[in-house]
Design a protein around this motif. Structure first.
Motif, short mmCIF file in Angstrom:
data_model
loop_
_atom_site.label_atom_id
_atom_site.label_comp_id
_atom_site.label_asym_id
_atom_site.label_seq_id
_atom_site.Cartn_x
_atom_site.Cartn_y
_atom_site.Cartn_z
N VAL A 136 24.95 -1.16 13.90
CA VAL A 136 24.01 -2.08 14.54
C VAL A 136 22.77 -2.32 13.67
CG1 VAL A 136 22.82 -2.66 16.69
CG2 VAL A 136 24.78 -1.12 16.74
N ILE A 137 22.37 -3.58 13.54
CA ILE A 137 21.13 -3.93 12.84
C ILE A 137 20.23 -4.69 13.80
CG2 ILE A 137 22.27 -4.01 10.59
CD1 ILE A 137 22.22 -7.02 10.70
N GLY A 138 18.93 -4.52 13.64
CA GLY A 138 18.01 -5.22 14.53
C GLY A 138 16.61 -4.70 14.44
N ILE A 139 15.97 -4.58 15.61
CA ILE A 139 14.57 -4.14 15.67
C ILE A 139 14.39 -3.14 16.79
CG2 ILE A 139 13.44 -6.16 14.64
CD1 ILE A 139 13.18 -7.33 17.47
N ALA A 140 13.33 -2.33 16.68
CA ALA A 140 13.03 -1.33 17.70
C ALA A 140 11.53 -1.10 17.76
CB ALA A 140 13.74 -0.01 17.35
N SER A 182 20.35 0.09 23.21
CA SER A 182 20.80 0.91 24.35
C SER A 182 19.73 1.02 25.44
CB SER A 182 21.19 2.32 23.87
OG SER A 182 20.07 2.98 23.32
N ASP A 183 18.50 0.59 25.15
CA ASP A 183 17.48 0.56 26.20
C ASP A 183 16.56 -0.65 25.99
OD1 ASP A 183 15.84 1.19 24.07
OD2 ASP A 183 15.45 3.24 24.70
N ASP A 184 15.45 -0.71 26.74
CA ASP A 184 14.59 -1.90 26.64
C ASP A 184 13.63 -1.82 25.46
OD1 ASP A 184 12.87 0.05 27.51
OD2 ASP A 184 12.11 -1.07 29.24
N GLN A 185 13.80 -0.81 24.60
CA GLN A 185 12.92 -0.63 23.44
C GLN A 185 13.54 -1.12 22.13
OE1 GLN A 185 9.65 0.63 23.80
NE2 GLN A 185 10.24 0.29 25.93
N SER A 186 14.75 -1.65 22.20
CA SER A 186 15.40 -2.10 20.96
C SER A 186 16.35 -3.27 21.22
CB SER A 186 16.13 -0.94 20.28
OG SER A 186 17.08 -0.37 21.16
N TRP A 187 16.61 -4.00 20.13
CA TRP A 187 17.48 -5.19 20.17
C TRP A 187 18.40 -5.10 18.96
CZ3 TRP A 187 12.53 -4.57 21.34
CH2 TRP A 187 12.03 -5.13 22.53
N GLY A 188 19.71 -5.22 19.17
CA GLY A 188 20.62 -5.05 18.04
C GLY A 188 21.81 -5.99 18.05
#
Length: 266
Positions: A150-154, A171-177
């Protein structure tokens, strides 16, 4: 400041601030980034000497000091054309202190290596996050993706390690992947649809550079593959500090991340 920083400060106080650009460049080439930032604020001439030429002796010598020879010699930084850009990329690279205990950052300074630990998902964030502006970086996988890559932001609060093989990023509301294995977008523990939104989207190929574009003004995250814009993946991002991040499950897999600066709009 002490040492050469003190010399530059002394020059600022006396007639030295009117030194010829070439001499200033020579003095500046002994300073570290923190000191250069201060020098750029002294006057227009100093600012011009420092920022007028991104391949000047100042940035060249700073790059030689802070970047591993491997990073300068290989094609890791091939899409970062200037020495100033290379120095900036290094300061935006993966953090050695803000990652899972099961990964380490290789000597080149830009590549994460995941140790072969069973039943663990492991991630890393970069040293610097963004709460404003527009930013682009490249990520690519070297070695197998495994079942989840997974790549994205946190945010700073997102976990960088957990049990099992899961999509940790998102996996939670603190990251986007974006999971490159099944092309799913993930946030808040849920699949937010597949990406890119087209039929039979090609699967990610090992070594392929994905460009990630974070726009904190529009609050969007978008991706490009090669030079093809794949579209906006996430909208309505919160106005918090967001860090480039990845999460991996496969033993000995390696992921490289290189910050490019402001995105070039095609």
């Amino acid at each position: 400041g002490s040492g050469s920083g003190g010399a530059a400060a002394a020059a600022a106080g006396g007639p030295g601030w009117r030194l010829p650009g070439r001499v200033l460049e020579l003095v500046f080439s002994y300073l570290e980034l923190r000191e250069l930032r201060s020098c750029a604020l002294v006057c227009k001439l100093w600012h011009r000497v420092l920022h007028g030429d991104e391949n000047s002796e100042v940035w060249r010598s700073l790059a030689a000091r802070c970047l591993a020879e491997e990073a300068l010699r290989t094609d890791i930084l091939c899409n970062v054309p200037t020495y100033k850009g290379k120095v900036r990329a290094f300061h935006h690279a993966f953090s050695t202190n803000d990652c899972s205990r099961n990964v380490y950052i290789k000597k080149n300074g830009f590549t994460l290596h995941r140790n072969p630990i069973a039943q663990s998902t492991d991630g890393a964030r970069t040293k610097i996050g963004f709460s404003e502006g527009r930013h682009a970086w490249e990520v690519w996988w070297e070695g197998p993706l495994g079942t989840v890559a997974v790549i994205g932001i946190a945010t700073k609060r997102a976990a960088m390690q957990c049990q099992g093989y899961v999509a940790l990023l998102g996996s939670d509301d603190q990251s986007w992947g974006w999971n490159l294995v099944d092309n799913n977008l993930l946030h808040n523990g849920e699949v937010n649809g597949s990406f890119p939104q087209c039929n039979n989207a090609p699967k990610y190929q090992i070594g392929e550079r994905i460009r990630v574009i974070l726009d904190m003004e529009d609050k969007t995250l978008a991706f490009e593959r090669g030079y093809e814009f794949l579209g906006v993946a996430f909208r309505g991002l919160p106005k918090v500090c967001l860090y480039p991040a990845v999460s991996a499950v496969y033993g000995n897999t390696e992921v490289t991340l290189v910050y490019l600066g402001k995105p070039l709009d095609g």
